[in-house]
Design an enzyme around this catalytic site. Structure first.
Site, PDB file in Angstrom:
ATOM      1  N   ASP A  40      -9.517  -0.919   0.174  1.00 41.42           N
ATOM      2  CA  ASP A  40      -8.135  -1.313   0.427  1.00 41.42           C
ATOM      3  C   ASP A  40      -8.172  -2.303   1.590  1.00 41.42           C
ATOM      4  OD1 ASP A  40      -5.612  -1.595   1.438  1.00 41.42           O
ATOM      5  OD2 ASP A  40      -5.077   0.525   1.319  1.00 41.42           O
ATOM      6  N   HIS A  62      -3.549   4.759   3.313  1.00 44.78           N
ATOM      7  CA  HIS A  62      -2.144   4.483   2.968  1.00 44.78           C
ATOM      8  C   HIS A  62      -1.859   5.180   1.635  1.00 44.78           C
ATOM      9  CE1 HIS A  62       1.176   1.919   1.459  1.00 44.78           C
ATOM     10  NE2 HIS A  62       1.392   1.571   2.709  1.00 44.78           N
ATOM     11  N   LYS A  78       0.956 -10.053   3.787  1.00 43.50           N
ATOM     12  CA  LYS A  78       0.483  -9.635   5.106  1.00 43.50           C
ATOM     13  C   LYS A  78      -0.410 -10.701   5.741  1.00 43.50           C
ATOM     14  CE  LYS A  78       0.413  -4.728   3.863  1.00 43.50           C
ATOM     15  NZ  LYS A  78       1.572  -4.095   4.486  1.00 43.50           N
ATOM     16  N   GLN A 101      -5.092  -4.455   5.327  1.00 42.60           N
ATOM     17  CA  GLN A 101      -5.066  -4.762   6.770  1.00 42.60           C
ATOM     18  C   GLN A 101      -6.372  -5.422   7.220  1.00 42.60           C
ATOM     19  OE1 GLN A 101      -2.311  -4.444   8.320  1.00 42.60           O
ATOM     20  NE2 GLN A 101      -1.172  -2.946   7.119  1.00 42.60           N
ATOM     21  N   CYS A 107       3.779   5.204   5.560  1.00 45.77           N
ATOM     22  CA  CYS A 107       3.188   5.470   4.241  1.00 45.77           C
ATOM     23  C   CYS A 107       1.829   6.132   4.369  1.00 45.77           C
ATOM     24  CB  CYS A 107       3.073   4.197   3.410  1.00 45.77           C
ATOM     25  SG  CYS A 107       4.632   3.398   3.145  1.00 45.77           S
TER      26      CYS A 107
HETATM   27  N1  7TS Z   1      -2.834  -0.329   2.147  1.00 45.56           N
HETATM   28  C1  7TS Z   1      -2.639  -0.452   3.467  1.00 45.56           C
HETATM   29  C2  7TS Z   1      -3.758  -0.122   4.408  1.00 45.56           C
HETATM   30  C3  7TS Z   1      -1.407  -0.927   3.925  1.00 45.56           C
HETATM   31  O1  7TS Z   1      -1.228  -1.062   5.245  1.00 45.56           O
HETATM   32  C4  7TS Z   1      -0.393  -1.244   3.008  1.00 45.56           C
HETATM   33  C5  7TS Z   1       0.973  -1.663   3.443  1.00 45.56           C
HETATM   34  C6  7TS Z   1      -0.659  -1.108   1.635  1.00 45.56           C
HETATM   35  C7  7TS Z   1      -1.902  -0.643   1.238  1.00 45.56           C
HETATM   36  C8  7TS Z   1       0.320  -1.465   0.575  1.00 45.56           C
HETATM   37  O2  7TS Z   1       0.499  -2.829   0.520  1.00 45.56           O
HETATM   38  P1  7TS Z   1       1.567  -3.484  -0.490  1.00 45.56           P
HETATM   39  O3  7TS Z   1       1.585  -4.921  -0.108  1.00 45.56           O
HETATM   40  O4  7TS Z   1       1.107  -3.221  -1.861  1.00 45.56           O
HETATM   41  O5  7TS Z   1       2.867  -2.784  -0.188  1.00 45.56           O
HETATM   42  N2  7TS Z   1       1.289  -1.232   4.731  1.00 45.56           N
HETATM   43  C9  7TS Z   1       2.496  -1.211   5.318  1.00 45.56           C
HETATM   44  C10 7TS Z   1       2.671  -0.809   6.630  1.00 45.56           C
HETATM   45  O6  7TS Z   1       1.779  -0.447   7.372  1.00 45.56           O
HETATM   46  N3  7TS Z   1       3.965  -0.892   6.947  1.00 45.56           N
HETATM   47  O7  7TS Z   1       4.642  -1.340   5.869  1.00 45.56           O
HETATM   48  C11 7TS Z   1       3.725  -1.543   4.849  1.00 45.56           C
END
Ligand code: 7TS
Length: 406
Positions: A198, A121, A224, A201, A361
């Site tokens: 990371d 990401h 999430k 997920q 992203c």
């Molecule tokens: N890393 C991964 C693997 C992600 O899927 C996401 C967000 C992030 C980092 C960032 O997370 P945040 O909470 O700091 O924003 N992924 C997604 C997605 O797949 N669709 O919208 C956000």
């Protein structure tokens, strides 16, 4: 696992969208929130709202107890050694940036390497690009196989004695690939590098044991995993965090402030400058209680069934391309021939089915897949096989609708 009973805990799911019962298939972007979480945040604001770590008054003590209680819940959830290793942040992005600012800038120099993968990401790419630019280090990529996985031979090939940081996603938000973290951590450590995971997920969907994985840092987001937005976690090994400088300076994180110099509080508070995300942390604690009550093993097994069912049925659609490996987490990224994914998502929305379309992203990964964008259906503990049937029906309608055009 009683999915019907679970669904009743999520009031948002009980609604119609565009005249159809809502099917929510966008949990990888953000999950929905159960009553337990909504009520925990509500109760905090109704009864306990106060700043933490300050006063001696009763509300302040209650708020502090709840906030620090949530930290202990996170510690247990990921099996960290101590709450000193659990830092509350705004989310995965902030957690990774904290490591990239604090650890990377202090420990990297020209000639050193940061190793990542093309399936990351943007939140696990750009902080390392910036750290590399700031220190003169080089960014290197572990190559991917055609099915969107990497081999441990390629990991051994890419990581060298010059590698100082390895940053890998636990689960790809596009391909659904589940990476062999423990093995990559071992290779990183053999080469004297630290490993940053990371877990955006990963943590919502499977049992996380940071000790067992032996990762140095693990980043994830509350929103999430049934928790509120605006709260996340950076786990870090105490030995590493102790040597790291804070990234944000101000209230809450100090021990003594003199005119020209200051000292920091002990861990984890030295990394939590300013009034923390109190309601968010309490909500995350409630989300962890909820997930533990259902059981992470049950959630993983349920999602595995959904992923298998989705793959089996989506594959029957003529002209569908599905990206990622056979064995995957609970998400399916796809395209229909000659239909832009935004059009697919629009037709699905008209049918009450929420999926995400775009680059997710992960623009380098889109380039690797040789597509501009894709559609993605992602599942969580409240989804059912009927939800997937509705997705398939919606895709057949999409094909019918655009069939005349192409
Ligand atoms: N890393 C991964 C693997 C992600 O899927 C996401 C967000 C992030 C980092 C960032 O997370 P945040 O909470 O700091 O924003 N992924 C997604 C997605 O797949 N669709 O919208 C956000």
């Amino acid at each position: 696992m009683d999915v019907k009973a679970i669904r009743q805990q999520f009031p948002i799911l009980d609604q119609e969208v565009n005249g159809h019962p809502l099917v929510y298939l966008d949990s990888s972007a953000t999950s929905q929130k159960p009553l337990q979480v909504i009520e925990a945040v509500d109760a905090y604001y109704r009864q306990d709202n106060s700043n933490v770590h300050r006063g001696v008054h009763t509300l302040g003590t209650r708020a502090t107890d709840k906030y620090e209680g949530a930290r202990e819940k996170v510690r247990r959830f990921i099996n960290a050694k101590s709450t000193a290793e659990v830092i509350f942040t705004r989310g995965t992005t902030t957690s990774i940036n904290t490591v990239a600012y604090s650890y990377a800038r202090a420990n990297l120099k020209a000639g050193d390497e940061i190793v990542i993968t093309p399936m990351e990401h943007h939140s696990n790419i750009i902080p390392w690009q910036q750290a590399a630019k700031a220190t003169g280090a080089t960014l290197k990529y572990i190559p991917l196989q055609d099915n969107g996985t990497f081999t441990l031979d390629d990991v051994r090939e890419t990581i060298t004695g010059n590698t100082k940081i390895v940053a890998v996603t636990h689960v790809s938000n596009v391909l659904g690939t589940v990476n062999p973290i423990k093995e990559v951590a071992q290779i990183a450590h053999q080469n004297g590098a630290v490993i940053v995971i990371d877990g955006a997920q990963g943590a919502p969907h499977m049992k996380i044991d940071v000790k067992e994985m032996d990762c140095d840092f693990y980043a994830f987001s509350g929103h999430k995993m049934c928790g509120p937005t605006g709260i996340g976690v950076l786990y870090g090994k105490k030995e590493l965090l102790e040597d790291m400088e804070p990234v944000e300076f101000g209230g809450e994180m100090i021990d003594f402030v003199n005119l020209y110099d200051s000292t920091w509080k002990e861990l984890p508070w030295k990394f939590e400058g300013g009034t923390p995300i109190i309601a968010g942390a309490i909500g995350l604690g409630a989300a962890i209680d909820f997930l533990n009550d259902v059981g992470l093993e049950n959630i993983t097994a349920h999602e595995q069934r959904l992923a298998d069912y989705a793959l089996e049925n989506l594959r029957k659609i003529d002209g569908i391309s599905i990206y990622g490996p056979e064995k995957r987490a609970a998400l399916v990224t796809f395209n229909l021939d000659d239909v832009h994914p935004h059009d697919t998502a629009t037709v699905l929305d008209a049918e009450g089915v929420a999926v995400r379309a775009g680059h997710h992203c992960a623009q380098p990964l889109m380039k690797w897949l040789d597509v501009v964008a894709t559609a993605r259906a992602s599942f969580y503990l409240y989804n059912t096989e009927e939800d997937i049937d509705r997705l398939v029906d919606g895709l057949l309608k999409t094909k019918e609708y655009f069939g005349d055009v192409f």
